[in-house]
Design a protein around this motif. Structure first.
Motif, PDB file in Angstrom:
ATOM      1  N   VAL A   1      42.675  33.685  23.245  1.00 55.21           N
ATOM      2  CA  VAL A   1      41.883  33.148  24.358  1.00 55.21           C
ATOM      3  C   VAL A   1      41.975  34.055  25.574  1.00 55.21           C
ATOM      4  O   VAL A   1      40.950  34.406  26.184  1.00 55.21           O
ATOM      5  CB  VAL A   1      42.361  31.722  24.724  1.00 55.21           C
ATOM      6  N   ILE A   2      43.178  34.465  25.930  1.00 51.47           N
ATOM      7  CA  ILE A   2      43.375  35.299  27.124  1.00 51.47           C
ATOM      8  C   ILE A   2      42.642  36.631  27.001  1.00 51.47           C
ATOM      9  O   ILE A   2      41.929  37.062  27.915  1.00 51.47           O
ATOM     10  CB  ILE A   2      44.877  35.537  27.379  1.00 51.47           C
ATOM     11  N   VAL A   3      42.797  37.298  25.846  1.00 52.05           N
ATOM     12  CA  VAL A   3      42.169  38.608  25.651  1.00 52.05           C
ATOM     13  C   VAL A   3      40.649  38.486  25.645  1.00 52.05           C
ATOM     14  O   VAL A   3      39.953  39.273  26.305  1.00 52.05           O
ATOM     15  CB  VAL A   3      42.669  39.265  24.346  1.00 52.05           C
ATOM     16  N   MET A   4      40.127  37.500  24.912  1.00 49.85           N
ATOM     17  CA  MET A   4      38.668  37.392  24.814  1.00 49.85           C
ATOM     18  C   MET A   4      38.046  36.963  26.134  1.00 49.85           C
ATOM     19  O   MET A   4      36.942  37.403  26.472  1.00 49.85           O
ATOM     20  CB  MET A   4      38.298  36.444  23.672  1.00 49.85           C
ATOM     21  N   PHE A   5      38.719  36.124  26.886  1.00 45.03           N
ATOM     22  CA  PHE A   5      38.237  35.790  28.229  1.00 45.03           C
ATOM     23  C   PHE A   5      38.254  37.037  29.118  1.00 45.03           C
ATOM     24  O   PHE A   5      37.334  37.265  29.906  1.00 45.03           O
ATOM     25  CB  PHE A   5      39.117  34.706  28.863  1.00 45.03           C
ATOM     26  N   SER A   6      39.304  37.849  28.972  1.00 41.83           N
ATOM     27  CA  SER A   6      39.482  39.019  29.833  1.00 41.83           C
ATOM     28  C   SER A   6      38.392  40.065  29.626  1.00 41.83           C
ATOM     29  O   SER A   6      37.974  40.722  30.579  1.00 41.83           O
ATOM     30  CB  SER A   6      40.855  39.659  29.588  1.00 41.83           C
ATOM     31  N   VAL A   7      37.951  40.250  28.369  1.00 47.76           N
ATOM     32  CA  VAL A   7      36.975  41.306  28.080  1.00 47.76           C
ATOM     33  C   VAL A   7      35.539  40.798  28.079  1.00 47.76           C
ATOM     34  O   VAL A   7      34.617  41.550  27.775  1.00 47.76           O
ATOM     35  CB  VAL A   7      37.285  41.977  26.721  1.00 47.76           C
ATOM     36  N   SER A   8      35.345  39.526  28.422  1.00 45.75           N
ATOM     37  CA  SER A   8      33.999  38.943  28.345  1.00 45.75           C
ATOM     38  C   SER A   8      33.243  38.987  29.660  1.00 45.75           C
ATOM     39  O   SER A   8      32.118  38.519  29.739  1.00 45.75           O
ATOM     40  CB  SER A   8      34.089  37.478  27.884  1.00 45.75           C
ATOM     41  N   GLY A   9      33.862  39.541  30.685  1.00 45.66           N
ATOM     42  CA  GLY A   9      33.194  39.586  31.986  1.00 45.66           C
ATOM     43  C   GLY A   9      33.902  38.796  33.046  1.00 45.66           C
ATOM     44  O   GLY A   9      33.521  38.812  34.215  1.00 45.66           O
ATOM     45  N   VAL A  10      34.952  38.077  32.659  1.00 48.80           N
ATOM     46  CA  VAL A  10      35.755  37.361  33.647  1.00 48.80           C
ATOM     47  C   VAL A  10      36.470  38.394  34.505  1.00 48.80           C
ATOM     48  O   VAL A  10      37.034  39.356  33.971  1.00 48.80           O
ATOM     49  CB  VAL A  10      36.794  36.448  32.954  1.00 48.80           C
ATOM     50  N   PRO A  11      36.457  38.278  35.835  1.00 51.59           N
ATOM     51  CA  PRO A  11      37.132  39.244  36.703  1.00 51.59           C
ATOM     52  C   PRO A  11      38.568  39.489  36.269  1.00 51.59           C
ATOM     53  O   PRO A  11      39.310  38.550  35.961  1.00 51.59           O
ATOM     54  CB  PRO A  11      37.068  38.578  38.086  1.00 51.59           C
ATOM     55  N   ALA A  12      38.968  40.760  36.245  1.00 52.29           N
ATOM     56  CA  ALA A  12      40.297  41.139  35.771  1.00 52.29           C
ATOM     57  C   ALA A  12      41.405  40.447  36.564  1.00 52.29           C
ATOM     58  O   ALA A  12      42.444  40.091  36.009  1.00 52.29           O
ATOM     59  CB  ALA A  12      40.457  42.659  35.861  1.00 52.29           C
ATOM     60  N   LYS A  13      41.155  40.240  37.860  1.00 52.17           N
ATOM     61  CA  LYS A  13      42.157  39.602  38.714  1.00 52.17           C
ATOM     62  C   LYS A  13      42.499  38.205  38.184  1.00 52.17           C
ATOM     63  O   LYS A  13      43.676  37.824  38.098  1.00 52.17           O
ATOM     64  CB  LYS A  13      41.644  39.515  40.137  1.00 52.17           C
ATOM     65  N   ASN A  14      41.467  37.445  37.819  1.00 52.36           N
ATOM     66  CA  ASN A  14      41.690  36.091  37.300  1.00 52.36           C
ATOM     67  C   ASN A  14      42.457  36.106  35.984  1.00 52.36           C
ATOM     68  O   ASN A  14      43.349  35.281  35.763  1.00 52.36           O
ATOM     69  CB  ASN A  14      40.344  35.386  37.097  1.00 52.36           C
ATOM     70  N   ALA A  15      42.102  37.054  35.099  1.00 50.31           N
ATOM     71  CA  ALA A  15      42.759  37.141  33.796  1.00 50.31           C
ATOM     72  C   ALA A  15      44.239  37.500  33.953  1.00 50.31           C
ATOM     73  O   ALA A  15      45.102  36.931  33.296  1.00 50.31           O
ATOM     74  CB  ALA A  15      42.057  38.181  32.924  1.00 50.31           C
ATOM     75  N   VAL A  16      44.522  38.475  34.846  1.00 47.65           N
ATOM     76  CA  VAL A  16      45.906  38.907  35.068  1.00 47.65           C
ATOM     77  C   VAL A  16      46.732  37.768  35.665  1.00 47.65           C
ATOM     78  O   VAL A  16      47.869  37.523  35.253  1.00 47.65           O
ATOM     79  CB  VAL A  16      45.952  40.146  35.983  1.00 47.65           C
TER      80      VAL A  16
ATOM     81  N   CYS B   1      46.201  34.599  35.356  1.00 46.71           N
ATOM     82  CA  CYS B   1      46.385  33.597  34.302  1.00 46.71           C
ATOM     83  C   CYS B   1      47.533  33.999  33.379  1.00 46.71           C
ATOM     84  O   CYS B   1      48.396  33.182  33.038  1.00 46.71           O
ATOM     85  CB  CYS B   1      45.095  33.434  33.507  1.00 46.71           C
ATOM     86  N   LEU B   2      47.559  35.288  32.984  1.00 47.61           N
ATOM     87  CA  LEU B   2      48.592  35.785  32.100  1.00 47.61           C
ATOM     88  C   LEU B   2      49.973  35.700  32.752  1.00 47.61           C
ATOM     89  O   LEU B   2      50.947  35.274  32.129  1.00 47.61           O
ATOM     90  CB  LEU B   2      48.289  37.235  31.693  1.00 47.61           C
ATOM     91  N   ILE B   3      50.040  36.098  34.035  1.00 50.83           N
ATOM     92  CA  ILE B   3      51.307  36.038  34.771  1.00 50.83           C
ATOM     93  C   ILE B   3      51.781  34.584  34.895  1.00 50.83           C
ATOM     94  O   ILE B   3      52.963  34.288  34.727  1.00 50.83           O
ATOM     95  CB  ILE B   3      51.164  36.686  36.168  1.00 50.83           C
ATOM     96  N   GLY B   4      50.839  33.691  35.183  1.00 49.01           N
ATOM     97  CA  GLY B   4      51.169  32.270  35.325  1.00 49.01           C
ATOM     98  C   GLY B   4      51.748  31.690  34.048  1.00 49.01           C
ATOM     99  O   GLY B   4      52.752  30.960  34.076  1.00 49.01           O
ATOM    100  N   ILE B   5      51.140  32.029  32.899  1.00 48.01           N
ATOM    101  CA  ILE B   5      51.633  31.547  31.603  1.00 48.01           C
ATOM    102  C   ILE B   5      53.023  32.105  31.318  1.00 48.01           C
ATOM    103  O   ILE B   5      53.929  31.380  30.888  1.00 48.01           O
ATOM    104  CB  ILE B   5      50.650  31.923  30.472  1.00 48.01           C
ATOM    105  N   ALA B   6      53.210  33.421  31.577  1.00 44.00           N
ATOM    106  CA  ALA B   6      54.501  34.065  31.329  1.00 44.00           C
ATOM    107  C   ALA B   6      55.608  33.443  32.171  1.00 44.00           C
ATOM    108  O   ALA B   6      56.704  33.152  31.667  1.00 44.00           O
ATOM    109  CB  ALA B   6      54.398  35.567  31.602  1.00 44.00           C
TER     110      ALA B   6
END
Length: 395
Positions: free
Chosen positions: A183-198, A200-205
């Protein structure tokens, strides 16, 4: 069919075939001694893995390669595929509720026994989630602007969270983590701003780290007899808890140490002879390291990463969002499972039971990964055909 075969991507197909064949050899090597000692046919698991490989390559991979690519993009296929995978996951939870420990294997209810083969719905869920997210994100391409992200992604995020919830109830923490990474990777490469994806990843970690820290400090009584919790504690203190679940990791260390750089020779592992539990499954890399050495194990891992890069390359140059997302989703499965497996064998990550792609024993994983490779090869062939047509038309 002839045109597609002419455009077969050998940078993907050859590493895939080599890994599958090597997997058959290592499953036989890792399982034969313990089977012989217990009075069974030493080739039993090797033969079964060869049968799984035959169906995986010549049925599932070939079928997904030769089918029209538009079938995988159709709404009907996506809904049916996703619906079946969710129903199978839900069926496992029903098994757990009504049969309890009778349906569990190593503390987890993750398989549906059909006698001939045990189906692992999680493997089907991985591929169905990739196809669904690729379909959904492709249809909403370009609509992930500021202020619309949460609204547009809420539906796939809720559905993915529901699938992860069903998997964690089994419980299967490794499988849940793989779905989360998809989910994280596909959201990240689909046009979602990189800032939001990063973020999200940091928050989960951070959330996972805090949860683990609190559980370790609390060390609740009701978790003491849970299989998964004992495996986690064994990861933290393998030698101290060798008799209570740490034996797998301890013997993995011994196997790697015994093998050295060049190994003791194919078939000559000592740790597979009753010391390393089920050495042909998620700890098969330890046997590989003992028999063909650290250098041989690195070559195998290198071949997996070459396959990952070759699939990513197809995704990077894909002409459509759907094609690109499917490729990135498949690479996420292979990459995440490889990292989790290698990390567990080396004691760098908790033991989650995640198998080594194409190598570890098991029909469900091999068949679904082969179907995924078939779809990627289908995408690659179609992209090459389109490029040839553009070149012929002078574009």
């Amino acid at each position: 069919m002839r045109q597609k075969l002419h455009h077969l991507n050998y940078n993907i197909f050859l590493p895939y075939i080599l890994l599958v064949v090597f997997g058959i050899v290592m499953v036989y090597s890792a399982s034969s001694d313990i089977l012989l000692v217990n009075g069974f046919n030493p080739a039993f698991y090797g033969i079964r893995q060869a049968m799984y490989a035959f169906f995986a390559v010549f049925v599932f991979c070939a079928l997904c390669f030769f089918l029209k690519l538009n079938i995988f993009k159709s709404r009907k296929f996506v809904i049916w595929f996703l619906g079946i995978s969710i129903l199978l996951l839900f069926y496992l939870i029903c098994l757990k509720i009504f049969k309890g420990s009778a349906a569990a294997v190593n503390g987890s209810v993750g398989w549906i026994d059909l006698k001939i083969i045990k189906i692992q719905p999680l493997e089907i869920a991985k591929l169905s989630l990739i196809i669904y997210l690729a379909y959904f994100l492709d249809r909403h391409d370009g609509s992930f602007n500021k202020g619309q992200i949460i609204q547009n992604l809420s539906r796939p995020a809720i559905l993915a969270a529901f699938m992860m919830f069903l998997v964690i109830l089994e419980p299967d923490f490794g499988g849940t983590a793989v779905l989360a990474m998809i989910v994280i990777v596909m959201f990240s490469v689909s046009g979602v701003p990189a800032k939001n994806a990063v973020l999200c990843l940091i928050g989960i970690a951070v959330g996972v780290y805090l949860l683990v820290f609190l559980i370790i400090k609390w060390n609740p009584e009701f978790l003491q007899n849970k299989y998964q919790y004992r495996r986690f504690l064994s990861f933290l203190h393998p030698f101290e808890l060798e008799q209570k679940g740490g034996a797998q990791l301890v013997n993995s260390y011994y196997a790697i140490h015994n093998g050295g750089l060049f190994g003791v020779g194919l078939g000559n592992s000592m740790q597979k002879r009753g010391y390393l539990p089920e050495p042909y499954t998620d700890f098969i890399l330890a046997v590989i390291a003992e028999e063909i050495g650290v250098i041989g194990a690195l070559l195998v891992i290198g071949l997996i990463f070459y396959l990952i890069w070759s699939i990513m390359e197809v995704g990077i140059h894909a002409s459509s969002q759907f094609n690109a997302l499917v490729c990135f989703g498949v690479t996420t499965i292979i990459f995440t499972q490889t990292v989790f497996n290698v990390g567990a064998v080396l004691g760098l990550l908790p033991i989650t039971g995640v198998t080594l792609p194409f190598i570890s024993y098991g029909g469900s994983s091999l068949i679904i990964l082969s179907a995924a490779i078939g779809i990627v090869l289908n995408i690659s062939a179609n992209e090459r055909i389109k490029n040839e047509e553009r070149f012929a038309n002078g574009r």
